[in-house]
Design a protein around this motif. Sequence first.
Motif, PDB file in Angstrom:
ATOM      1  N   GLY A  38       0.810  -1.210   0.000  1.00 59.68           N
ATOM      2  CA  GLY A  38       0.000   0.000   0.000  1.00 59.68           C
ATOM      3  C   GLY A  38       0.845   1.262   0.000  1.00 59.68           C
ATOM      4  N   SER A  39       1.916   1.254   0.797  1.00 59.36           N
ATOM      5  CA  SER A  39       2.813   2.415   0.812  1.00 59.36           C
ATOM      6  C   SER A  39       3.545   2.563  -0.519  1.00 59.36           C
ATOM      7  CB  SER A  39       3.816   2.278   1.959  1.00 59.36           C
ATOM      8  OG  SER A  39       4.679   1.167   1.747  1.00 59.36           O
ATOM      9  N   TYR A  41       2.308   1.714  -3.478  1.00 58.31           N
ATOM     10  CA  TYR A  41       1.330   2.278  -4.423  1.00 58.31           C
ATOM     11  C   TYR A  41       1.184   3.782  -4.197  1.00 58.31           C
ATOM     12  CZ  TYR A  41      -3.151   3.286  -6.632  1.00 58.31           C
ATOM     13  OH  TYR A  41      -4.153   3.839  -7.394  1.00 58.31           O
ATOM     14  N   THR A  42       1.135   4.193  -2.937  1.00 59.18           N
ATOM     15  CA  THR A  42       1.038   5.628  -2.638  1.00 59.18           C
ATOM     16  C   THR A  42       2.263   6.381  -3.141  1.00 59.18           C
ATOM     17  OG1 THR A  42      -0.251   5.108  -0.654  1.00 59.18           O
ATOM     18  CG2 THR A  42       0.709   7.298  -0.795  1.00 59.18           C
ATOM     19  N   ALA A  43       3.443   5.771  -2.961  1.00 60.99           N
ATOM     20  CA  ALA A  43       4.672   6.436  -3.424  1.00 60.99           C
ATOM     21  C   ALA A  43       4.699   6.548  -4.945  1.00 60.99           C
ATOM     22  CB  ALA A  43       5.889   5.660  -2.924  1.00 60.99           C
ATOM     23  N   THR A  45       2.147   6.710  -7.028  1.00 63.06           N
ATOM     24  CA  THR A  45       1.163   7.665  -7.531  1.00 63.06           C
ATOM     25  C   THR A  45       1.528   9.116  -7.208  1.00 63.06           C
ATOM     26  OG1 THR A  45      -0.135   7.305  -5.501  1.00 63.06           O
ATOM     27  CG2 THR A  45      -0.731   6.016  -7.462  1.00 63.06           C
ATOM     28  N   ASN A  46       2.432   9.321  -6.256  1.00 59.03           N
ATOM     29  CA  ASN A  46       2.801  10.682  -5.854  1.00 59.03           C
ATOM     30  C   ASN A  46       4.265  11.000  -6.116  1.00 59.03           C
ATOM     31  OD1 ASN A  46       0.318  11.805  -4.150  1.00 59.03           O
ATOM     32  ND2 ASN A  46       0.580   9.655  -3.612  1.00 59.03           N
ATOM     33  N   SER A  69       5.101   9.985   0.565  1.00 55.64           N
ATOM     34  CA  SER A  69       3.743   9.689   1.000  1.00 55.64           C
ATOM     35  C   SER A  69       2.878  10.928   0.791  1.00 55.64           C
ATOM     36  CB  SER A  69       3.709   9.263   2.468  1.00 55.64           C
ATOM     37  OG  SER A  69       2.385   9.084   2.930  1.00 55.64           O
ATOM     38  N   ASP A  70       1.599  10.690   0.503  1.00 61.26           N
ATOM     39  CA  ASP A  70       0.672  11.812   0.330  1.00 61.26           C
ATOM     40  C   ASP A  70      -0.173  12.072   1.561  1.00 61.26           C
ATOM     41  OD1 ASP A  70      -0.861   9.560   0.252  1.00 61.26           O
ATOM     42  OD2 ASP A  70      -2.038  10.141  -1.518  1.00 61.26           O
ATOM     43  N   THR A  72      -2.239   9.850   3.026  1.00 67.76           N
ATOM     44  CA  THR A  72      -3.268   8.825   3.216  1.00 67.76           C
ATOM     45  C   THR A  72      -2.703   7.575   3.858  1.00 67.76           C
ATOM     46  OG1 THR A  72      -2.894   8.040   0.942  1.00 67.76           O
ATOM     47  CG2 THR A  72      -4.636   9.685   1.279  1.00 67.76           C
ATOM     48  N   LEU A  73      -1.533   7.175   3.430  1.00 68.00           N
ATOM     49  CA  LEU A  73      -0.824   6.035   4.010  1.00 68.00           C
ATOM     50  C   LEU A  73       0.604   6.461   4.332  1.00 68.00           C
ATOM     51  CD1 LEU A  73      -1.868   2.923   1.852  1.00 68.00           C
ATOM     52  CD2 LEU A  73      -2.440   3.354   4.232  1.00 68.00           C
ATOM     53  N   SER A  75       4.729   6.191   4.693  1.00 65.73           N
ATOM     54  CA  SER A  75       5.724   5.671   3.766  1.00 65.73           C
ATOM     55  C   SER A  75       6.234   4.309   4.218  1.00 65.73           C
ATOM     56  CB  SER A  75       6.894   6.661   3.658  1.00 65.73           C
ATOM     57  OG  SER A  75       7.537   6.804   4.925  1.00 65.73           O
TER      58      SER A  75
END
Length: 318
Positions: A38-39, A41-43, A45-46, A69-70, A72-73, A75
């Motif tokens: 999950g972290s 995927y967040t990294a 996308t951002n 990290s944005d 939401t989750l 890093s």
Amino acid sequence: MNRIYHPFWVIVNKEVADHVRSWRFIILIVIIALTCMGSLYTALTNIGASIKPNDPDNAFLFLKLFTVSDGTLPSFVVFISFLGPLLGIALGFDAINSEQNRGTLSRILSQPIHRDYLINAKFVGALIVIAIMLFSLGFLVMGFGLIAIGIPPTAEEFLRMVFFIIVSIFYVAFWLNLSIFFSIQFRQAATSALACVAIWLFFSVFYNMIINLIGKALSPSGFASDYQIISYQRFMLNLLRFAPSQLFSDATTTLLMPSVRSLGPLTMEQVHGAIPSPLPLGQSLMVVWPQLTGLIAATVVCFALSYVSFMRREVRSR
């Protein structure tokens, strides 16, 4: 011809097999793997938004997979800092007392097996599992990042990620040794688990609250000199570094963000004329050397306490 294995490695192989086959380890590795994905995927996308002009870390795009990290989750680094202690505690809180409660401890030691073989094998077996899991997760993140970004990491980026994983292993090993120590001190596994979780919660939640109270009580006045303010800030940082999570955070932040040049307060004279450029790996290691030394020393001290306690412990058959 049958190969004869050393008793120590026989116990290590048995411990590794027990850990890998246990539902406790399977549940933990699934949770850690899902949160790390999950972290990641967040990294991914951002990662475009994290690239800023005149940022010296732009040359190390691959390292941002572990730190971006944005909100939401957290890093990848934050997840390892939070879930790593739980992994170490889960693998060690019943290392000795469960054997004693089942009556197998006296049987093992009644064989021609040295007592120190058992406690050393308990630690080495769990450490092997931890190292394999962290290296697997780290290289999994690197593999998915390579597929998504399409840019391979440089040699320095790869070495920084390897050192980050090694520091993470020492961080989790500290909690592993602490849990093994409590498993020697307490006969019930639930008591040793609660003691380890209580210490983890203290350093994760309550320690920062206590430091904030101390900081408010000792904060300098508005007429304080620059020297007094810097001394106060250094004192508060040194208090924070009694927490293993703070040592781990300082070390990993410097390794994964090469633009970090200092972990303490700097005067205007020190900042003036400094070129905003990333540090080479050797210089970053020198910056975090006190943190690395403190983390390794804490791990060694906990293992020494466990070793001495077990060697002096009286083991009787049920």
